[in-house]
Design a protein around this motif. Structure first.
Motif, PDB file in Angstrom:
ATOM      1  N   ASP A   1      23.874 -57.909 -62.413  1.00 15.25           N
ATOM      2  CA  ASP A   1      24.442 -58.633 -61.544  1.00 15.25           C
ATOM      3  C   ASP A   1      23.538 -60.320 -60.840  1.00 15.25           C
ATOM      4  O   ASP A   1      24.163 -60.917 -60.789  1.00 15.25           O
ATOM      5  N   ARG A   2      22.538 -60.474 -61.760  1.00 15.93           N
ATOM      6  CA  ARG A   2      21.695 -61.397 -61.526  1.00 15.93           C
ATOM      7  C   ARG A   2      21.559 -62.531 -62.164  1.00 15.93           C
ATOM      8  O   ARG A   2      21.259 -63.075 -62.621  1.00 15.93           O
ATOM      9  N   ARG A   3      22.283 -62.494 -63.301  1.00 17.97           N
ATOM     10  CA  ARG A   3      22.133 -62.590 -64.757  1.00 17.97           C
ATOM     11  C   ARG A   3      23.428 -63.031 -65.476  1.00 17.97           C
ATOM     12  O   ARG A   3      24.599 -62.501 -65.686  1.00 17.97           O
ATOM     13  N   HIS A   4      24.065 -64.185 -66.586  1.00 20.27           N
ATOM     14  CA  HIS A   4      24.903 -64.811 -66.574  1.00 20.27           C
ATOM     15  C   HIS A   4      24.524 -65.743 -68.264  1.00 20.27           C
ATOM     16  O   HIS A   4      23.266 -66.365 -68.505  1.00 20.27           O
ATOM     17  N   ILE A   5      25.053 -64.796 -69.155  1.00 21.06           N
ATOM     18  CA  ILE A   5      25.189 -65.390 -70.484  1.00 21.06           C
ATOM     19  C   ILE A   5      25.858 -66.399 -70.755  1.00 21.06           C
ATOM     20  O   ILE A   5      27.752 -65.563 -70.951  1.00 21.06           O
ATOM     21  N   LEU A   6      25.378 -67.635 -71.398  1.00 21.26           N
ATOM     22  CA  LEU A   6      26.372 -68.592 -71.353  1.00 21.26           C
ATOM     23  C   LEU A   6      26.873 -68.741 -72.846  1.00 21.26           C
ATOM     24  O   LEU A   6      25.167 -69.528 -73.853  1.00 21.26           O
ATOM     25  N   VAL A   7      27.089 -68.746 -74.362  1.00 17.09           N
ATOM     26  CA  VAL A   7      27.456 -68.902 -75.600  1.00 17.09           C
ATOM     27  C   VAL A   7      28.271 -70.407 -75.704  1.00 17.09           C
ATOM     28  O   VAL A   7      29.720 -70.563 -75.122  1.00 17.09           O
ATOM     29  N   LEU A   8      27.347 -71.353 -75.958  1.00 14.88           N
ATOM     30  CA  LEU A   8      27.703 -73.020 -76.598  1.00 14.88           C
ATOM     31  C   LEU A   8      27.905 -72.815 -77.952  1.00 14.88           C
ATOM     32  O   LEU A   8      27.346 -73.224 -78.910  1.00 14.88           O
ATOM     33  N   SER A   9      29.309 -72.790 -78.524  1.00 20.62           N
ATOM     34  CA  SER A   9      29.344 -73.038 -79.897  1.00 20.62           C
ATOM     35  C   SER A   9      29.588 -74.084 -80.129  1.00 20.62           C
ATOM     36  O   SER A   9      31.068 -75.078 -79.644  1.00 20.62           O
ATOM     37  N   ASP A  10      28.904 -74.892 -80.947  1.00 15.10           N
ATOM     38  CA  ASP A  10      29.103 -76.477 -81.374  1.00 15.10           C
ATOM     39  C   ASP A  10      29.884 -76.689 -82.776  1.00 15.10           C
ATOM     40  O   ASP A  10      30.089 -76.433 -83.917  1.00 15.10           O
ATOM     41  N   ALA A  11      31.304 -76.125 -82.449  1.00 11.37           N
ATOM     42  CA  ALA A  11      32.779 -76.007 -82.588  1.00 11.37           C
ATOM     43  C   ALA A  11      32.341 -75.008 -84.297  1.00 11.37           C
ATOM     44  O   ALA A  11      33.024 -76.045 -85.482  1.00 11.37           O
ATOM     45  N   SER A  12      32.363 -74.055 -84.033  1.00 10.82           N
ATOM     46  CA  SER A  12      31.492 -73.480 -85.542  1.00 10.82           C
ATOM     47  C   SER A  12      32.979 -73.037 -86.229  1.00 10.82           C
ATOM     48  O   SER A  12      34.305 -73.107 -85.713  1.00 10.82           O
ATOM     49  N   THR A  13      33.284 -73.215 -87.464  1.00 10.46           N
ATOM     50  CA  THR A  13      34.284 -72.579 -88.538  1.00 10.46           C
ATOM     51  C   THR A  13      33.875 -71.292 -89.190  1.00 10.46           C
ATOM     52  O   THR A  13      35.399 -71.300 -89.178  1.00 10.46           O
ATOM     53  N   ASP A  14      33.091 -70.348 -88.266  1.00 11.92           N
ATOM     54  CA  ASP A  14      33.321 -68.943 -89.260  1.00 11.92           C
ATOM     55  C   ASP A  14      34.466 -68.087 -87.382  1.00 11.92           C
ATOM     56  O   ASP A  14      35.203 -68.932 -86.910  1.00 11.92           O
ATOM     57  N   ARG A  15      33.685 -67.169 -87.358  1.00 21.44           N
ATOM     58  CA  ARG A  15      33.644 -65.814 -86.321  1.00 21.44           C
ATOM     59  C   ARG A  15      33.172 -65.859 -85.508  1.00 21.44           C
ATOM     60  O   ARG A  15      33.743 -65.632 -84.781  1.00 21.44           O
ATOM     61  N   THR A  16      32.362 -66.199 -85.564  1.00 21.49           N
ATOM     62  CA  THR A  16      31.413 -67.025 -84.207  1.00 21.49           C
ATOM     63  C   THR A  16      32.422 -66.807 -82.661  1.00 21.49           C
ATOM     64  O   THR A  16      31.791 -65.560 -82.038  1.00 21.49           O
ATOM     65  N   ASP A  17      33.252 -67.780 -82.350  1.00 21.92           N
ATOM     66  CA  ASP A  17      33.619 -67.760 -81.516  1.00 21.92           C
ATOM     67  C   ASP A  17      34.256 -66.471 -81.785  1.00 21.92           C
ATOM     68  O   ASP A  17      34.436 -66.098 -79.679  1.00 21.92           O
ATOM     69  N   GLU A  18      34.642 -65.681 -82.119  1.00 21.48           N
ATOM     70  CA  GLU A  18      35.808 -64.725 -81.970  1.00 21.48           C
ATOM     71  C   GLU A  18      34.800 -63.091 -81.199  1.00 21.48           C
ATOM     72  O   GLU A  18      35.170 -62.143 -80.886  1.00 21.48           O
ATOM     73  N   ILE A  19      33.564 -63.656 -82.338  1.00 17.79           N
ATOM     74  CA  ILE A  19      32.456 -62.466 -81.502  1.00 17.79           C
ATOM     75  C   ILE A  19      32.472 -62.238 -80.443  1.00 17.79           C
ATOM     76  O   ILE A  19      32.115 -61.463 -79.617  1.00 17.79           O
ATOM     77  N   VAL A  20      32.145 -63.482 -79.694  1.00 19.12           N
ATOM     78  CA  VAL A  20      31.614 -63.971 -79.351  1.00 19.12           C
ATOM     79  C   VAL A  20      32.562 -63.293 -77.079  1.00 19.12           C
ATOM     80  O   VAL A  20      32.112 -62.819 -75.953  1.00 19.12           O
ATOM     81  N   ARG A  21      33.440 -63.485 -77.581  1.00 18.64           N
ATOM     82  CA  ARG A  21      34.607 -63.564 -76.877  1.00 18.64           C
ATOM     83  C   ARG A  21      35.107 -62.095 -76.575  1.00 18.64           C
ATOM     84  O   ARG A  21      35.296 -61.529 -75.327  1.00 18.64           O
ATOM     85  N   SER A  22      34.772 -61.297 -77.320  1.00 14.95           N
ATOM     86  CA  SER A  22      34.121 -59.570 -77.898  1.00 14.95           C
ATOM     87  C   SER A  22      34.065 -59.113 -76.658  1.00 14.95           C
ATOM     88  O   SER A  22      33.908 -58.275 -76.459  1.00 14.95           O
ATOM     89  N   TYR A  23      32.765 -60.168 -76.021  1.00 16.99           N
ATOM     90  CA  TYR A  23      32.064 -59.132 -74.949  1.00 16.99           C
ATOM     91  C   TYR A  23      32.333 -59.945 -73.852  1.00 16.99           C
ATOM     92  O   TYR A  23      31.568 -59.501 -72.515  1.00 16.99           O
ATOM     93  N   ALA A  24      33.659 -60.626 -73.659  1.00 15.57           N
ATOM     94  CA  ALA A  24      33.838 -60.777 -72.477  1.00 15.57           C
ATOM     95  C   ALA A  24      33.580 -60.015 -71.069  1.00 15.57           C
ATOM     96  O   ALA A  24      33.961 -60.712 -69.746  1.00 15.57           O
ATOM     97  N   ASP A  25      34.533 -58.922 -71.244  1.00 17.01           N
ATOM     98  CA  ASP A  25      34.486 -58.428 -70.050  1.00 17.01           C
ATOM     99  C   ASP A  25      33.414 -57.423 -69.818  1.00 17.01           C
ATOM    100  O   ASP A  25      32.863 -56.596 -69.403  1.00 17.01           O
TER     101      ASP A  25
END
Length: 407
Positions: free
Chosen positions: A96-120
């Motif tokens: 509850d004291r830790r926030h993880i923020l992934v910064l995608s530099d306009a990735s063109t592969d599945r990086t963003d999709e994988i990161v979104r799967s951890y939103a919960d």
């Protein structure tokens, strides 16, 4: 009968003596490098004995853990981003004291999709609409930051579960503005082309330990370091090095930066010498531009010990590379007049030849240790010269291509 006058002899190579100017030119990089890599650490060790070592707080000094944001800049990391996030979620730190923020530099592969799967699980994705580079991504992260501290890492770094708390604990000292992890090179594959990298990393961490004991480190590990949110620049120049610049910005604001021995982070080796060469050119060129940007910190009248440490650790090391060009010119001149210089020049050519052999060594075969070590040294020196040219010619590379490390 009077002796006949000696016949005039054509100019021949002198066996030993060398022109003083040429000798000075040849010795220049040895003197500068000897001070930077040997004299400077010895001086730090002597100062530590005289002044006593400054203590860095440990987790035992923490009564309540602060809220932090962990940022992970990445570009096209679909192969490793899930494992990277899993490692961060496994860190020993209150969830509850830790926030993880992934910064995608306009990735063109599945990086963003994988990161979104951890939103919960409390992982947030910030995607740049167009490629801007690592510093641009970190600038864009500023409005999303939570808590009092920002911890920076990347998708390839291996952070043990116990390593985060010691890093955060260092900020219990109110004079600390930046805390850096301790890099450990990981031999992820049985390739030795970049084997010299491991030894250099160990040496660098030793020097940072001495600097921490005396006053503070000059640059932080880009793989794992923390900074107070109040010091985190929201508009850091995108063509500069943030991990080098952060300790400099902290010092300008009256804080110091420290290296935390137990905040270990594993850094996989680059898979090939060519990759390591490109990385060195890029990082050193950005470092030279960053030093120029913060050149006021080289004023000893205002910044005392720190100005001397900055000049010794960074500037003196980097000056070895242009000094080597002066040495090469001096050796070439001396070799036309001195047998000793000619032999030395031949040895230098042989070393360059072995370096070239290591550069061309087939990737599927392990190079002999001697060749891989010489190749690493030669490539590092050539990269240093190339970085000076890149910085002085005004070439900028804000958009970074992450080094694809093995493992």
């Amino acid at each position: 009968m009077a002796a006949a006058p000696a016949a005039a002899c054509p100019e021949t190579l002198n066996i030993v003596s060398v022109d003083p100017i040429a000798a000075g030119a040849v010795a220049l990089p040895l003197v500068v490098g000897g001070y930077a890599y040997v004299g400077y650490p010895i001086s730090l060790a002597a100062i530590r004995l005289l002044k006593g070592a400054r203590r860095v707080p440990t987790p035992h000094d923490v009564s309540a853990w602060p809220e932090i944001t962990i940022t992970v800049p990445c570009y096209n990391e679909e192969r490793g981003i899930a494992a990277a996030i899993d490692r961060l979620l496994a860190l020993d730190y209150p969830a509850d004291r830790r926030h993880i923020l992934v910064l995608s530099d306009a990735s063109t592969d599945r990086t963003d999709e994988i990161v979104r799967s951890y939103a919960d699980r409390g992982v947030e994705l910030l995607r740049l609409p167009a490629r801007g580079g690592k510093s641009a991504a970190e600038n864009a992260a500023y409005p999303k930051l939570r808590g009092t501290l920002v911890v920076n890492t990347d998708a390839t770094t291996v952070i043990p579960a116990h390593a985060l708390k010691p890093l955060v604990a260092a900020f219990q000292d109110p004079t600390v503005g930046v805390a850096s992890g301790r890099d450990v090179s990981i031999a992820a594959v049985q390739q030795e082309q970049s084997g010299g990298e491991a030894g250099y990393v160990g040496y660098e961490m030793w020097v940072r330990g001495l600097e921490t004991a005396v006053d503070g480190i000059i640059g932080a590990s880009g793989c794992f370091y923390g900074i107070r949110r109040d010091l985190y620049p929201s508009a850091f120049p995108e063509h500069l090095s943030r991990d080098f610049g952060s300790p400099l910005l902290a010092r300008a604001a009256g804080y110091r930066a420290v290296s935390v021995e137990s905040a270990v982070c594993g850094v996989p080796r680059t898979g090939a010498l060519q990759q390591e060469y490109r990385r060195k050119v890029r990082t050193m060129a950005r470092g030279l531009r960053t030093l120029w940007y913060q050149r006021a910190l080289l004023n000893p009248l205002r910044y005392g010990w720190f100005a001397w440490m900055l000049a010794s650790h960074k500037l003196a090391r980097w000056l070895v590379y242009p000094a080597s060009l002066v040495a090469a010119a001096g050796l070439a001149v001396a070799a036309t007049r001195s047998l000793a210089a000619l032999v030395l020049a031949a040895a230098a050519v042989a070393v360059l030849g072995l370096g070239w052999l290591g550069w061309q060594w087939p990737k599927e075969r392990r190079a002999p240790k001697l060749i891989s070590s010489i190749a690493f040294i030669v490539a590092s020196n050539v990269a240093g010269v190339a970085a000076w040219w890149r910085a002085l010619s005004g070439q900028q590379d804000a958009v970074w291509e992450p080094t694809r490390r093995a493992g």
